[in-house]
Design a protein around this motif. Structure first.
Motif, short mmCIF file in Angstrom:
data_model
loop_
_atom_site.label_atom_id
_atom_site.label_comp_id
_atom_site.label_asym_id
_atom_site.label_seq_id
_atom_site.Cartn_x
_atom_site.Cartn_y
_atom_site.Cartn_z
N ARG A 1 1.05 -1.16 0.09
CA ARG A 1 -0.13 -0.02 -0.02
C ARG A 1 1.00 1.22 -0.01
N THR A 2 0.64 2.24 -0.94
CA THR A 2 1.32 3.32 -0.92
C THR A 2 1.27 4.29 0.21
N ARG A 3 1.79 5.52 0.75
CA ARG A 3 1.46 6.05 1.67
C ARG A 3 0.20 6.77 1.59
N ALA A 4 -0.16 6.99 0.42
CA ALA A 4 -1.55 7.59 0.00
C ALA A 4 -2.79 6.82 -0.09
N GLY A 5 -2.32 5.49 0.28
CA GLY A 5 -3.35 4.51 0.57
C GLY A 5 -3.71 3.74 -0.76
N LYS A 6 -3.02 3.70 -1.92
CA LYS A 6 -3.42 2.93 -3.06
C LYS A 6 -2.72 1.56 -3.04
#
Lengths: 154, 148
Positions: free
Chosen positions: B92-97
């Protein structure tokens, strides 16, 4: 069309209400929708780590600031080759929001714009705790059609 | 190569005579042609190996991937900050993706586009280590992830 994109009948009323409420720097959002990202390169590159936020969320001044420092993009290196960067930058500047006045310092986080915090404060704690959301910048976690520019509550 | 021989053996059980001979010759020809027509991922890895000038190591790649590094951005000291320690699972990316699993067995089209591979190594190595990765580091990591 299955999605409720054509809900413009309430628009004039909502817009008037928004103006009365002093929500001025929120152009394009009066109907709960913004123009979706149509450039395929912008869409692909800007949606790698997060949703490709629509240019209409910020004015050109903000996008200039963001594109000037892609190697340090909110704590990550998001650098692009110069040609791709120029193309996407142009697209964002062309479709940027047109605010009557630009606050100082020039904002670069959509999640810190006054209208955004006002509408999301009650979700902030939940967004952080819920691993499926992770952050308020994860629009699509709650707004199912966010990528297509539709932000009404789902 | 092993793969081609296995196929040949199973076909051999159901065939015999001149047809078998022809098939075996064909199999041999395919075997010889294989190194030339290695897939894009193998070519990318071979490219890093050539630049590194020494044999690549999956074990070293795993240690690098799992390791905590210094010099990068504060929120992401390791590859696992976003990709997690289980490369068979989604990250998961830090932006939630969500990020598709890094293990090639789970995401078969991983590391098949050299431009994409270079782009993400450049960005992510700068983010995690504050510098670009060496061909040896890249080759090691890809060798390990390809085996997963």
């Amino acid at each position: 069309m299955k999605e409720p994109f054509a809900m413009t009948s309430k628009a004039p009323f909502v817009a008037a209400l928004a103006l009365l409420a002093g929500l001025a720097p929120r152009p394009g959002l009066a109907e709960g929708s913004v123009r979706q990202v149509t450039d395929p390169v912008a869409k692909e590159e800007c949606s790698a780590c997060h949703m490709a936020y629509q240019p209409a969320f910020l004015p050109a001044e903000s996008w200039k600031k963001i594109f000037a420092d892609l190697s340090n993009h909110f704590g990550e290196d998001a650098s692009l080759d110069p040609k791709t960067e120029a193309r996407i930058r142009n697209y964002y500047l062309r479709h940027a929001a047109r605010w009557r006045s630009i606050p100082k310092p020039v904002p670069i986080r959509i999640t810190e714009l006054p209208w955004f915090t006002r509408e999301h404060t009650r979700f902030a704690a939940r967004a952080k705790q819920d691993p499926k959301i992770g952050s308020l910048s994860n629009c699509t976690a709650c707004h199912r059609y966010a990528e297509r520019g539709w932000f009404e509550n789902d | 190569m092993k793969h081609v021989h296995d196929t040949g053996a199973s076909v051999a059980r159901s065939l015999s005579g001149p047809i078998l001979g022809t098939l075996m010759l064909t199999a041999a020809a395919v075997s010889l042609a294989l190194p030339v027509s290695a897939g894009p991922r193998e070519q990318i890895i071979a490219g890093y190996a050539a630049k590194a000038g020494k044999p690549l190591s999956a074990a070293r790649g795993k240690a690098f991937f799992m390791g905590t590094h210094k010099g990068g951005k504060p929120d992401t000291p390791s590859c696992t900050s976003c990709h997690t320690r289980n490369v068979h699972q989604w990250g998961r990316t830090r932006a939630g993706k969500p990020i598709a699993p890094m293990a090639v067995s789970k995401t078969p089209d991983r590391f098949t586009d050299p431009k994409k591979v270079e782009k993400w190594f450049r960005r992510n190595c700068r983010t995690v280590l504050g510098r670009e990765c060496t061909p040896l580091e890249k080759g090691d990591v890809l060798t390990w992830l390809s085996s997963q």
